[in-house]
Scaffold this active site. Structure first.
Site, short mmCIF file in Angstrom:
data_model
loop_
_atom_site.label_atom_id
_atom_site.label_comp_id
_atom_site.label_asym_id
_atom_site.label_seq_id
_atom_site.Cartn_x
_atom_site.Cartn_y
_atom_site.Cartn_z
N CYS A 315 0.57 -1.07 0.00
CA CYS A 315 0.05 0.02 0.03
C CYS A 315 0.73 1.27 0.05
O CYS A 315 1.80 1.40 0.73
CB CYS A 315 -0.76 -0.17 1.24
SG CYS A 315 -1.65 1.33 1.83
N GLY A 349 -0.35 -4.07 7.82
CA GLY A 349 0.88 -3.53 8.65
C GLY A 349 1.27 -4.60 9.71
O GLY A 349 2.41 -4.38 10.58
N SER A 371 0.27 -9.48 3.38
CA SER A 371 1.72 -10.07 2.89
C SER A 371 2.19 -11.18 3.72
O SER A 371 2.97 -12.01 3.21
CB SER A 371 2.51 -8.79 2.84
OG SER A 371 1.96 -7.72 3.79
#
Ligand code: XMP
Length: 497
Positions: A315, A349, A371
């Site tokens: 992002c 995050g 991820s």
């Protein structure tokens, strides 16, 4: 100091800015099979594990969603399909819903008159080992299994010629419990048990494979029919209502209206329209990163809210717009400012397992990961061999890679557009807010998930609690008992490896 008083301490902070002070452990074994990790996903859905896989087109399709649900979490199928092209997303949902059943309510069926060749083709197409044979009134006439058609000329004849007829079948009368069904199957040495009502009409099929799976996966996330649960994302404009209708028809468990800025007029309109058509469907909306954003969505009757503006791995929102809130601060402000009523999904995050616990302590009820799962076997997309130069050895090797891309990356946007659209829309003029990267391909996501659970259990042990919910409660009652704010050098000591 109570949880509500932490505002100054967490301002500008994210996961790596804190450690947690260890406390006397009360746990004999850090064992995920006995430590309770259950949590709320949404107002009406509970999970045994606080994990959700991100609705990204390089992360969650059916294979990922199946593993997530089998392991006690949930997968959200992305909306990275072309506008108007609804069927492919529905198919992914259907694959998950067909995966596990207590009773298969709509088994693949044929009639006695169906040509054998058609029945075999259906078996192959659907990868179904058994077809139920019914007449026009759904009365059970027999079963046709792969074994019945092996070594025979399937080009001629019809289903009646090869099926095991009704009289030779063991059938269950009415709704049976799993235990009764299992007993019957063991006693009669059968693997398939069709259920019929008193008129002989088919009401379902129980298979030994499903019973076995059910027992092997005690934490799996299932609906009331024993099917794995799955979510699907939609947008806030275009085909979103039509898409939702098809997904609901395919028994999706939760719809996620997912847009970059969920605290917006576009979202308000989308929720309004959605609720008019689907007042009772479990609805998640996002993303937001402020207490006002959470209140705004909660007031509109959503069942859970995704929190996270810009922390995600793929992002670039913060780079390109300078907007966003550090993720730990965002979670705290959303939780402290908006209360406990609507569950929050901490989205993005999370780069190390320890951060999952922080996300849950500071405000999330579950965490959404993208991820962390990238490159695993269950992610969509091909594996490509890339040549990588080994720096020290002056030689190159081929290494398998998969792609991880942000859903707002140019590449993902391009794939969602129609070819005709592409001519009209100048792609370069789209404000992309995501990147595309190659990540090394690795094996199944399952061991990664298991490691996450083991580490969560270790965290619970260090925290002096007996379960995840208890640790969250203890932390929120007295956060300073736990929190250690890190200096630059202690961050280095903690996280530089
Ligand atoms: P992680 O860090 O787990 O984050 O990879 C997954 C989340 O990242 C978000 N996401 C994006 N955010 N532009 C964004 O601003 C993008 O292109 C993008 N793609 C994914 C999303 O919330 C996801 O769940």
């Amino acid at each position: 100091m109570t949880f509500d008083g932490l505002a100054n301490l967490v301002r500008g902070a994210t996961f790596d800015d804190f450690l947690l002070r260890p406390h006397y452990s009360v746990i004999a074994r850090r064992d995920p099979s006995v430590i309770d990790l259950s949590c709320r996903f949404s107002t009406n859905i509970t999970l045994q594990r606080p994990l959700v896989s991100a609705n990204m087109d390089t992360v969650t399709r059916a294979p990922m969603a199946i593993v997530q649900a089998e392991e006690g979490g949930l997968g959200i199928i992305d909306r990275g399909f072309r506008n108007g092209d609804i069927e492919p997303q529905v198919r992914e949902v259907a694959k998950v819903k067909r995966m596990q059943h207590i009773i298969i309510r709509d088994p693949y069926s044929v009639t006695p008159e169906t040509p054998l060749a058609d029945a075999v083709a259906l078996m192959r197409r659907r990868r179904a080992g058994t077809l139920v044979v019914v007449d026009g009134d759904r009365r059970l006439k027999g079963l046709l299994t792969e074994r019945d058609v092996r070594f025979v000329n399937t080009k001629a004849g019809n289903v009646a010629s090869r099926m095991t007829p009704f009289d030779a079948l063991v059938t269950g009368q009415g709704e049976l419990t799993l235990q009764v069904a299992e007993q019957m199957m063991v006693q009669r040495k059968i693997k398939k048990l069709p259920l019929v009502d008193k008129n002989g009409a088919l009401i379902g099929l129980i298979t030994a494979k499903d019973i076995h799976r059910q027992e092997r996966l005690p934490f799996a996330t299932r609906d009331s029919h024993g099917r794995l649960r799955v979510g699907a994302a939609i947008g806030a404009t275009g085909d979103f209502i039509e898409r939702a209708a098809e997904l609901v028809k395919a028994h999706v468990d939760v719809i996620v209206i997912d847009i970059a800025h969920g605290h917006s007029v576009v979202m308000a309109k989308a929720i309004d329209t959605f609720r008019k058509s689907f007042p009772d469907v479990e609805l998640v909306a996002g993303n937001v990163a402020t207490a006002d954003g959470v209140k705004f969505l909660a007031e509109r009757g959503v069942n859970a809210i995704k929190v996270g503006i810009g922390p995600g791995g793929g992002c670039t929102t913060r780079l390109t717009t300078s907007f966003g809130v550090p993720q730990l601060q965002a979670l705290y402000e959303c939780r402290a400012g908006a209360g406990d009523k609507v569950p929050l999904i901490a989205d993005g995050g999370i780069k190390r397992h320890g951060a999952i616990l922080e996300a849950l302590l500071f405000g999330g009820d579950t965490v959404m990961l993208g991820s962390m799962f990238a490159g695993t076997e269950e992610t969509p997309g091909d594996t490509v061999q890339k040549t990588v130069v080994l720096p020290d050895q002056q030689r190159s090797v081929k290494v398998p890679f998969k792609v991880l891309r942000g859903m707002a990356s140019i590449q993902a946007i391009r794939d969602r557009l129609d070819v005709e659209d592409e001519e009209v829309v100048d792609l370069e003029s789209i404000g992309a807010e995501g990147t595309e990267v190659s990540v090394p391909a690795r094996g199944s996501v399952r061991p990664i998930i298991h490691d996450i659970f083991k580490h969560l259990c270790s965290s619970i042990s260090y925290g002096g609690a007996g379960s995840l919910a208890e640790l969250v409660k203890m932390f929120r009652a007295d956060p300073l008992r736990y929190l250690v704010k890190l200096s630059a050098s202690s961050k280095k000591e903690s996280y530089d490896r």
